[in-house]
Design an enzyme around this catalytic site. Structure first.
Site, short mmCIF file in Angstrom:
data_model
loop_
_atom_site.label_atom_id
_atom_site.label_comp_id
_atom_site.label_asym_id
_atom_site.label_seq_id
_atom_site.Cartn_x
_atom_site.Cartn_y
_atom_site.Cartn_z
N ARG A 50 -11.60 12.39 9.96
CA ARG A 50 -11.55 11.37 8.71
C ARG A 50 -10.90 12.03 7.49
O ARG A 50 -10.28 11.35 6.62
CB ARG A 50 -12.75 10.72 8.50
CG ARG A 50 -13.01 9.94 7.38
CD ARG A 50 -13.95 8.95 7.45
NE ARG A 50 -15.42 9.43 7.80
CZ ARG A 50 -16.19 10.32 7.38
NH1 ARG A 50 -16.22 10.71 6.22
NH2 ARG A 50 -17.45 10.79 8.14
N TYR A 102 2.76 -10.27 -1.96
CA TYR A 102 2.12 -10.25 -0.58
C TYR A 102 0.81 -11.14 -0.49
O TYR A 102 -0.11 -10.96 -1.45
CB TYR A 102 1.98 -9.34 0.19
CG TYR A 102 1.28 -9.11 1.61
CD1 TYR A 102 2.11 -9.92 2.46
CD2 TYR A 102 0.13 -8.68 1.86
CE1 TYR A 102 1.68 -10.02 3.77
CE2 TYR A 102 -0.42 -8.71 2.92
CZ TYR A 102 0.30 -9.41 4.04
OH TYR A 102 -0.21 -9.50 5.30
N ASP A 173 4.51 -1.65 -5.04
CA ASP A 173 4.50 -1.96 -3.42
C ASP A 173 6.12 -1.75 -3.16
O ASP A 173 6.86 -2.81 -3.53
CB ASP A 173 4.03 -3.11 -3.28
CG ASP A 173 3.94 -3.52 -1.62
OD1 ASP A 173 4.91 -3.12 -0.91
OD2 ASP A 173 2.98 -4.34 -1.20
N LYS A 198 5.75 -2.19 8.48
CA LYS A 198 7.11 -2.72 8.42
C LYS A 198 8.33 -1.99 8.64
O LYS A 198 8.60 -1.41 9.46
CB LYS A 198 7.14 -3.41 6.83
CG LYS A 198 5.74 -4.24 6.54
CD LYS A 198 5.57 -5.38 7.34
CE LYS A 198 4.31 -6.19 7.16
NZ LYS A 198 3.79 -6.32 5.79
C1 PLP Z 1 2.72 -6.60 4.97
C2 PLP Z 1 2.51 -6.29 3.55
C3 PLP Z 1 1.42 -5.64 3.08
C4 PLP Z 1 0.11 -5.57 3.84
O1 PLP Z 1 0.37 -4.50 4.79
P1 PLP Z 1 -0.43 -4.80 6.38
O2 PLP Z 1 0.13 -3.17 7.06
O3 PLP Z 1 -0.01 -5.85 6.95
O4 PLP Z 1 -1.84 -4.47 6.06
C5 PLP Z 1 1.46 -5.22 1.57
N1 PLP Z 1 2.33 -5.56 0.97
C6 PLP Z 1 3.39 -6.17 1.49
C7 PLP Z 1 5.05 -6.32 0.67
C8 PLP Z 1 3.53 -6.44 2.80
O5 PLP Z 1 4.76 -7.14 3.28
#
Ligand code: PLP
Length: 386
Positions: A50, A102, A173, A198
């Site tokens: 962890r 998101y 982000d 992603k």
């Molecule tokens: C998918 C996404 C998230 C969340 O991520 P997860 O891996 O699905 O928890 C956050 N910000 C953006 C821009 C995303 O496309």
């Protein structure tokens, strides 16, 4: 230092890996929960997974190197990273966010962070005066750029100047462009967040998230939060993301090339009303993106003439799956209003322009003619239907 990004995607900034007697080229998966200590008061540097795990550390080192950060922390998903990030704040704190985010982030802020005493102003950072929303208790500005799903492009340098002037954190982000095309820390941001699920992972097969920091103080605070809440990425998943990142540059380039062709195709379709893609010259999004990023990415949002046509396309593409998520080698067609943004209140959806005619395409690396042909046959079969 000085390495090219393609090399960094494979090795990060570290020297050759020497820890393995067999000479493994692929970084080993340390599938262990705990580590043996040589003696009381001594440690190999690893105590419990962890807190630290060599495979996760290798991944974190690569991601920090790509973003130009001092440190990166890997989490079990993008939302786990966002949840840990919110632990930097206290009851009474206020955060300014762009309204187009998101859907899962908006759900987290409205259902959990708000309950914990953190308040939010959701504004349009491309149009509104951010400064006029700053209060005595404002601590941070949080943006995505390009935004999900409307593909607005926000000027990161300008946001960083505003944040700095008022002693706020700028959090970006960077999921949509990945560090291959955009490095917000180098433009003045303090923290970069990623859904590693992603583009970084890139194969629609693993969930992951990252926080990358530009200062040792933030890194220390976030490391304390991460080990305490326990949402670090598992060793095997760390290895999968490491493997994904090795091909990030060639995937990003090919997906962008495909996206440019598809955007042109969509612009020429009579039943497509609007195409939101920052790579279309002559728009404000294009100009800002060109100044702060080295590419436009492969996410396209478009609006068709009717809800019926949107539903028809979702049902009738033969190659492209109707699925949420993005950034993988497979092209995916998404319906934000019932999928990624279903939990966003209708008034915010409407304010952002997310209607039942809006579709989002994450363009993958298939043969582009096949993708265009698939979209075209789905469009044409609507024309043919009564
Ligand atoms: C998918 C996404 C998230 C969340 O991520 P997860 O891996 O699905 O928890 C956050 N910000 C953006 C821009 C995303 O496309």
């Amino acid at each position: 230092m000085g390495r090219g990004i393609e090399t960094k995607c494979i090795y990060g900034d570290s020297a050759k890996f020497e820890g393995d007697r067999a000479g493994s080229i692929s970084f080993p998966i340390y599938q262990t929960a705990t580590f043996a200590h040589p003696a009381v008061g001594q440690s190999t540097g690893y105590d419990y997974s962890r807190l630290q795990n060599p495979t996760r550390q290798q991944l974190e080192q690569v991601v920090a190197s790509l973003e130009g950060g001092v440190d990166a922390l890997a989490f079990s998903s993008g939302m786990a990273a966002m949840t840990a990030l919110m632990e930097l704040f206290r009851p009474g704190d206020h955060i300014i966010t762009d309204a187009d985010l998101y859907g899962g982030s908006i759900r987290l802020f409205r259902s959990i962070s708000q309950k914990n005493g953190i308040s939010f102003s959701h504004i349009d950072c491309t149009k509104e005066d951010v400064e006029s929303y700053i209060l005595d208790n404002t601590r941070a500005i949080l943006i995505e750029t390009p935004t999900n799903p409307m593909m607005h492009v926000i000027d990161i340098r300008r946001m960083a100047e505003t944040a700095k002037r008022h002693g706020l954190l700028l959090i970006v982000d960077n999921t949509f462009l990945s560090p291959y095309f955009q490095k917000p820390l180098t433009l003045g941001a303090n923290i970069v967040l990623h859904s590693g699920t992603k583009f970084l992972g890139g194969h629609n097969d693993t969930l992951a998230g990252f926080l990358v920091t530009g200062s040792p103080e933030l890194s220390e605070q976030l490391r304390f939060i991460s080990k305490t809440v326990g949402s670090g990425l598992a060793p095997f998943d760390s290895w999968l993301i490491l493997r994904g990142i090795k091909t990030l540059p060639i995937r990003m380039e090919r997906a962008q090339e495909n996206a440019q062709s598809i955007a042109r195709f969509l612009l020429g379709e009579r039943r497509v009303r609007k195409v939101y893609y920052p790579g279309i010259p002559g728009t404000q999004a294009y100009e800002i993106c060109r100044r702060q990023a080295s590419g436009f990415g492969s996410m396209i949002t478009f609006e068709v003439e009717s809800r019926e046509l949107a539903l028809h396309l979702l049902k009738n593409t033969k190659l492209i799956p109707f699925a949420e998520s993005l950034g993988g080698v497979e092209t995916l067609l998404t319906y934000p209003t019932t999928q990624t943004h279903a939990d966003v209140p209708v008034d915010i959806q409407q304010k952002n322009g997310i209607t039942d005619r809006v579709l989002r395409l994450s363009v993958g690396i298939e043969t582009k003619e096949d993708l265009i042909q698939d979209l075209k046959q789905a469009m044409d079969s609507f024309e043919a239907s009564p």
